[in-house]
Design a protein around this motif. Structure first.
Motif, mmCIF file in Angstrom:
data_model
loop_
_atom_site.group_PDB
_atom_site.id
_atom_site.type_symbol
_atom_site.label_atom_id
_atom_site.label_comp_id
_atom_site.label_asym_id
_atom_site.label_seq_id
_atom_site.Cartn_x
_atom_site.Cartn_y
_atom_site.Cartn_z
ATOM 1 N N MET A 90 15.744 9.442 7.305
ATOM 2 C CA MET A 90 15.808 8.442 6.741
ATOM 3 C C MET A 90 17.050 7.149 6.361
ATOM 4 N N GLY A 91 16.694 5.776 7.486
ATOM 5 C CA GLY A 91 18.641 5.333 6.839
ATOM 6 C C GLY A 91 17.920 4.294 6.199
ATOM 7 N N THR A 92 19.633 4.197 5.112
ATOM 8 C CA THR A 92 19.072 3.183 4.084
ATOM 9 C C THR A 92 18.817 1.853 4.355
ATOM 10 N N THR A 93 19.373 1.349 5.767
ATOM 11 C CA THR A 93 18.452 -0.445 6.209
ATOM 12 C C THR A 93 16.760 0.022 6.703
ATOM 13 N N THR A 94 16.679 1.102 6.448
ATOM 14 C CA THR A 94 15.229 0.856 7.329
ATOM 15 C C THR A 94 13.943 0.686 5.772
ATOM 16 N N MET A 95 14.193 1.228 4.859
ATOM 17 C CA MET A 95 13.687 0.921 3.020
ATOM 18 C C MET A 95 14.299 -0.370 2.422
ATOM 19 N N ASP A 96 12.798 -1.164 2.010
ATOM 20 C CA ASP A 96 13.329 -3.134 1.633
ATOM 21 C C ASP A 96 13.282 -1.896 -0.333
ATOM 22 N N LEU A 97 14.877 -2.184 -0.315
ATOM 23 C CA LEU A 97 15.507 -1.497 -1.277
ATOM 24 C C LEU A 97 14.761 -2.161 -2.661
ATOM 25 N N GLU A 98 15.076 -3.569 -2.021
ATOM 26 C CA GLU A 98 14.674 -4.599 -3.335
ATOM 27 C C GLU A 98 13.151 -4.285 -3.765
ATOM 28 N N ALA A 99 12.778 -3.926 -2.719
ATOM 29 C CA ALA A 99 10.555 -3.038 -3.419
ATOM 30 C C ALA A 99 10.469 -1.984 -4.007
ATOM 31 N N VAL A 100 11.925 -1.238 -3.385
ATOM 32 C CA VAL A 100 11.557 0.154 -4.670
ATOM 33 C C VAL A 100 12.168 0.469 -5.741
ATOM 34 N N ARG A 101 12.969 -0.440 -6.097
ATOM 35 C CA ARG A 101 14.339 -0.923 -7.291
ATOM 36 C C ARG A 101 12.638 -1.630 -8.082
ATOM 37 N N HIS A 102 11.872 -2.679 -7.757
ATOM 38 C CA HIS A 102 10.799 -2.998 -8.697
ATOM 39 C C HIS A 102 10.122 -1.798 -9.503
ATOM 40 N N ASP A 103 9.942 -1.009 -7.953
ATOM 41 C CA ASP A 103 8.534 0.030 -8.255
ATOM 42 C C ASP A 103 9.741 1.146 -9.412
ATOM 43 N N ILE A 104 10.843 1.171 -8.956
ATOM 44 C CA ILE A 104 11.030 1.804 -10.203
ATOM 45 C C ILE A 104 11.605 1.434 -12.064
ATOM 46 N N ALA A 105 11.938 -0.417 -11.899
ATOM 47 C CA ALA A 105 11.303 -0.823 -12.834
ATOM 48 C C ALA A 105 10.194 -0.727 -14.251
ATOM 49 N N ASP A 106 9.041 -0.791 -13.251
ATOM 50 C CA ASP A 106 7.736 -0.872 -13.425
ATOM 51 C C ASP A 106 7.246 0.820 -13.562
ATOM 52 N N ALA A 107 8.107 1.849 -13.665
ATOM 53 C CA ALA A 107 8.028 2.763 -13.503
ATOM 54 C C ALA A 107 8.111 3.137 -15.134
ATOM 55 N N CYS A 108 9.661 3.153 -15.175
ATOM 56 C CA CYS A 108 10.528 3.494 -16.438
ATOM 57 C C CYS A 108 9.724 2.095 -17.665
ATOM 58 N N ARG A 109 8.841 0.993 -17.319
ATOM 59 C CA ARG A 109 8.197 0.608 -17.941
ATOM 60 C C ARG A 109 7.113 1.071 -18.385
ATOM 61 N N VAL A 110 6.523 1.360 -17.164
ATOM 62 C CA VAL A 110 5.455 2.125 -18.024
ATOM 63 C C VAL A 110 5.329 3.970 -18.772
ATOM 64 N N MET A 111 6.786 4.614 -18.372
ATOM 65 C CA MET A 111 7.295 5.269 -19.423
ATOM 66 C C MET A 111 7.317 5.528 -20.709
ATOM 67 N N ALA A 112 8.039 4.005 -20.837
ATOM 68 C CA ALA A 112 8.087 3.399 -22.249
ATOM 69 C C ALA A 112 6.343 3.160 -23.288
ATOM 70 N N ALA A 113 5.553 3.123 -22.246
ATOM 71 C CA ALA A 113 4.435 2.121 -22.925
ATOM 72 C C ALA A 113 3.293 3.180 -23.122
ATOM 73 N N ARG A 114 3.708 4.851 -22.591
ATOM 74 C CA ARG A 114 3.291 5.539 -22.648
ATOM 75 C C ARG A 114 3.462 6.239 -23.953
ATOM 76 N N GLY A 115 4.967 6.241 -24.133
ATOM 77 C CA GLY A 115 5.729 6.480 -25.026
ATOM 78 C C GLY A 115 6.207 7.374 -24.228
ATOM 79 N N LEU A 116 6.393 7.710 -23.459
ATOM 80 C CA LEU A 116 6.845 9.325 -22.477
ATOM 81 C C LEU A 116 8.513 9.505 -22.715
ATOM 82 N N ALA A 117 9.313 8.613 -22.833
ATOM 83 C CA ALA A 117 10.154 8.268 -23.327
ATOM 84 C C ALA A 117 10.523 6.593 -23.275
#
Length: 242
Positions: A1-28
């Protein structure tokens, strides 16, 4: 997989959402914990700490940076990679099937392990994905260290084996998945099992595994329900809390 084949901005949003869910769930709690996604054989996107660090609950896509496996890359603006970046990169190096890595510090998971309560398949239809995950085994890494270099990360990976989640004694857990959502949902299931084990023990009972016959009756509900629908719920919880 090359870095140009992935929508990096969309993945940044996915990771940010995941971090916020972790906090909301008391995991971190607070500023602890991080999420990464493999971009290609040499790069990953990972939640970093910046000059305006406020904790996982306030993660923004801009906090997610593209770096190589040695932690070098897009760190302009005062950003730094997590101290435990090797925890992510060693999993990605050794487990080519893993796309996303989550590291969290769920209180109940740490407490249950220290109390001698293993993550066992004692719940059935209450959490079917969690039951199947626990039935396969959730190993424990016995060292309560900061996983700050490849040597220590390799020890953790050895403890993890081919399982999707490993409990880190006196520390937290590391979870993997096909996406940040998948990895976080697995961590939530482990936390649920740990909380239930502690509740049963506190009530004077002994956690007991499901009978094999009951486990065999638990269907695979498919990723559309167990991941996509479940993740929409987690994101809706975030929106409702804002």
């Amino acid at each position: 997989m090359g870095t140009t084949t992935m929508d990096l901005e969309a993945v940044r949003h996915d990771i940010a959402d995941a971090c916020r869910v972790m906090a909301a769930r008391g995991l971190a709690d607070g500023v602890l914990g991080h999420v990464s996604v493999r971009v290609d054989s040499e790069h990953l996107l990972v939640r970093c700490r910046g000059p305006r660090e406020r904790g996982l609950a306030f993660t923004e896509p801009a906090d997610v940076r593209l770096v190589n496996l040695d932690g070098e890359g897009d760190l302009d603006g005062g950003y730094s990679v997590p101290n435990e970046l090797p925890l992510h990169t060693e999993v990605l190096r050794s487990r080519p099937e893993v796309r996303s890595v989550v590291h969290a510090h769920p209180f109940a998971v740490v407490a249950a392990d220290l109390a001698g309560l293993a993550i066992r398949p004692m719940l059935g239809a209450y959490d079917i994905p969690g039951a199947h995950l626990a039935a396969g085994g959730v190993p424990v890494h016995p060292r309560a260290v900061l996983v700050r270099d490849r040597r220590l990360a390799a020890e953790m990976v050895t403890s993890m084996g081919d399982r999707p989640v490993v409990v880190l004694r006196g520390h937290g857990l590391t979870s993997t998945g096909d996406s940040p959502a998948h990895a976080v949902l697995r961590a939530i299931s482990v936390d649920t099992l740990a909380r239930m084990a502690l509740a049963v023990a506190n009530a004077g009972g002994t956690p007991v595994d499901l009978p094999d016959a009951d486990l065999a009756e638990l269907p695979d509900l498919g990723s559309g329900f167990t991941e996509s629908t479940a993740w929409r719920h987690e994101l809706a919880r975030l929106s409702g809390a804002e």
